[in-house]
Structure formats: structure tokens, C-alpha cells
Design a protein around this motif. Sequence first.
Motif, PDB file in Angstrom:
ATOM      1  N   TYR A 280      -4.475   5.805  -1.129  1.00 31.61           N
ATOM      2  CA  TYR A 280      -3.850   4.882  -2.079  1.00 31.61           C
ATOM      3  C   TYR A 280      -2.465   5.382  -2.493  1.00 31.61           C
ATOM      4  O   TYR A 280      -1.502   4.622  -2.534  1.00 31.61           O
ATOM      5  CB  TYR A 280      -4.744   4.698  -3.303  1.00 31.61           C
TER       6      TYR A 280
ATOM      7  N   TRP B 218       5.017   1.727  -0.452  1.00 33.66           N
ATOM      8  CA  TRP B 218       5.435   0.487  -1.100  1.00 33.66           C
ATOM      9  C   TRP B 218       6.724   0.701  -1.893  1.00 33.66           C
ATOM     10  O   TRP B 218       7.641  -0.112  -1.833  1.00 33.66           O
ATOM     11  CB  TRP B 218       4.319  -0.026  -2.013  1.00 33.66           C
TER      12      TRP B 218
ATOM     13  N   GLN C 208       5.981  -5.177   2.260  1.00 37.72           N
ATOM     14  CA  GLN C 208       5.544  -4.859   0.896  1.00 37.72           C
ATOM     15  C   GLN C 208       4.253  -5.599   0.552  1.00 37.72           C
ATOM     16  O   GLN C 208       3.326  -5.011  -0.007  1.00 37.72           O
ATOM     17  CB  GLN C 208       6.632  -5.274  -0.106  1.00 37.72           C
ATOM     18  N   LYS C 209       4.189  -6.877   0.884  1.00 38.30           N
ATOM     19  CA  LYS C 209       2.980  -7.660   0.595  1.00 38.30           C
ATOM     20  C   LYS C 209       1.779  -7.090   1.332  1.00 38.30           C
ATOM     21  O   LYS C 209       0.678  -7.018   0.786  1.00 38.30           O
ATOM     22  CB  LYS C 209       3.186  -9.127   0.993  1.00 38.30           C
ATOM     23  N   ARG C 210       1.997  -6.701   2.586  1.00 44.12           N
ATOM     24  CA  ARG C 210       0.890  -6.130   3.364  1.00 44.12           C
ATOM     25  C   ARG C 210       0.438  -4.802   2.749  1.00 44.12           C
ATOM     26  O   ARG C 210      -0.757  -4.505   2.703  1.00 44.12           O
ATOM     27  CB  ARG C 210       1.298  -5.917   4.828  1.00 44.12           C
TER      28      ARG C 210
ATOM     29  N   VAL D 157       0.625  -4.004  -0.402  1.00 43.37           N
ATOM     30  CA  VAL D 157      -0.122  -4.356  -1.622  1.00 43.37           C
ATOM     31  C   VAL D 157      -1.543  -4.751  -1.244  1.00 43.37           C
ATOM     32  O   VAL D 157      -2.520  -4.323  -1.885  1.00 43.37           O
ATOM     33  CB  VAL D 157       0.588  -5.493  -2.392  1.00 43.37           C
ATOM     34  N   SER D 158      -1.659  -5.552  -0.199  1.00 42.37           N
ATOM     35  CA  SER D 158      -2.984  -5.985   0.251  1.00 42.37           C
ATOM     36  C   SER D 158      -3.844  -4.787   0.655  1.00 42.37           C
ATOM     37  O   SER D 158      -5.018  -4.692   0.277  1.00 42.37           O
ATOM     38  CB  SER D 158      -2.818  -6.951   1.426  1.00 42.37           C
ATOM     39  N   VAL D 159      -3.241  -3.849   1.403  1.00 44.45           N
ATOM     40  CA  VAL D 159      -3.979  -2.654   1.831  1.00 44.45           C
ATOM     41  C   VAL D 159      -4.359  -1.807   0.626  1.00 44.45           C
ATOM     42  O   VAL D 159      -5.499  -1.329   0.516  1.00 44.45           O
ATOM     43  CB  VAL D 159      -3.134  -1.836   2.845  1.00 44.45           C
ATOM     44  N   SER D 160      -3.422  -1.629  -0.301  1.00 45.31           N
ATOM     45  CA  SER D 160      -3.735  -0.794  -1.469  1.00 45.31           C
ATOM     46  C   SER D 160      -4.808  -1.448  -2.336  1.00 45.31           C
ATOM     47  O   SER D 160      -5.646  -0.755  -2.923  1.00 45.31           O
ATOM     48  CB  SER D 160      -2.478  -0.492  -2.279  1.00 45.31           C
ATOM     49  N   ASP D 161      -4.813  -2.779  -2.408  1.00 44.36           N
ATOM     50  CA  ASP D 161      -5.872  -3.468  -3.153  1.00 44.36           C
ATOM     51  C   ASP D 161      -7.233  -3.226  -2.499  1.00 44.36           C
ATOM     52  O   ASP D 161      -8.238  -3.046  -3.194  1.00 44.36           O
ATOM     53  CB  ASP D 161      -5.593  -4.976  -3.225  1.00 44.36           C
ATOM     54  N   GLN D 162      -7.252  -3.219  -1.180  1.00 40.35           N
ATOM     55  CA  GLN D 162      -8.513  -2.970  -0.481  1.00 40.35           C
ATOM     56  C   GLN D 162      -8.975  -1.528  -0.675  1.00 40.35           C
ATOM     57  O   GLN D 162     -10.170  -1.265  -0.780  1.00 40.35           O
ATOM     58  CB  GLN D 162      -8.361  -3.275   1.014  1.00 40.35           C
TER      59      GLN D 162
END
Length: 189
Positions: free
Chosen positions: A151, A158, A178-180, A182-187
Motif C-alpha cells: 500500500y 501515486w 493515477q486512477k489505476r 487508486v483502484s489498486v490501493s483500494d483493493q
Amino acid sequence: MEKESFEKRLMDIKNDEDEKKRQRLKDKAESDRQSELQFQQKLEKQEVENKLKLEEMKKEIEEFEKETEELLEKKLEEWRLCNEVLCYCILVQQQFKTREKEFAKWLDFLKYPITRAKDRFVLFEKIRKKLKKSYKKEEIFCLHRTTLSAYEIVFEAWKKVESLAKQFPDKIFLLILQKRLVSVSDQIH
């Protein structure tokens, strides 16, 4: 007397004829002089016209040569610019290949902790039921460390992409990245 008168008349006629002949010669000379004068005037006029035409033609030739030279210079400048652009494109392509490799390494660096966290989670899921409670806590702690590390790396990536997006005017790719992230960090989180 008659003879004298005849001779006198003959002389008068001859004198008249001579006078007429002289007058004709004089008239012819005057006519020739007038013709010569007219010819000279026409010749001078024609020479002036020819000189003007020649000057006009020279001027046209000079203008044509000047235009041709300007066009040639313009085309040469365009050619030089095209060469510069070509060289720049080749340089950019080389730099892109170098940067592409660096970027691939950077993405691989990001991929490794994420894959490690994912693998650790899969392993934890497999052995979760078989482990004792004390080992579960230890395994959860290891999973947490691995996940937190992934993370933090994704979050740092990011932030790096965000700073790059502020620097470059063409930032569409960076915003998508950046969006990708964010998506990975959310997962991961």
C-alpha cells in the motif's frame, strides 16, 4: 545670228538643264539627308525602345531570380527544419525507448509488492483453517506488513504520478495511471 541665237538657246537650255540637274541633285541630297535624318531618328528611337525593353527584361529576370532565390531559401529552410524535426523525433524515440524500459522497471517494482501481498493472502486463505490461533495472529501480522508495504509503495507511486501530472501539460496518461493506482490501493487497503 541665228547660229548664235541657236547656240545661245542651246546654252540656255543646257544651263537650264544643268540648273535643273543641280536642283534635282540638291533636292535628292536634301531628300537623302532628310531620309538619313529620319532613319537616324527612327534608329535612335528604336535603340531607346530596345534599351527600355532590355532594362525591363533585365528587371524581370532579376525579380524572377530574386523570387527563385527566395523560394529556394524558403525550401532549404523547410528542409533544414524537417531534418531537425526528424533528428528530434529519432532522439525522442531513443529517449522513449530508454524511458519505456525505465518505466517498465518502475511498474515491475510496483508489481512485485502487490503480487507478494496477493500471494501472501492466498497462502493465508489456504492455511487459515489449519493454523492454530497463535500462528494465525503471526500470519495475520505478516500479511498486514506485506499489505501495508504494498500500500505504501502504491501510495508513493501515486504521489510521484501526481507531481508529474502537475509538471507536464499532456497528462492524460498520468491521470489514468493515477486512477489505476487508486483502484489498486483500494483493493490492497
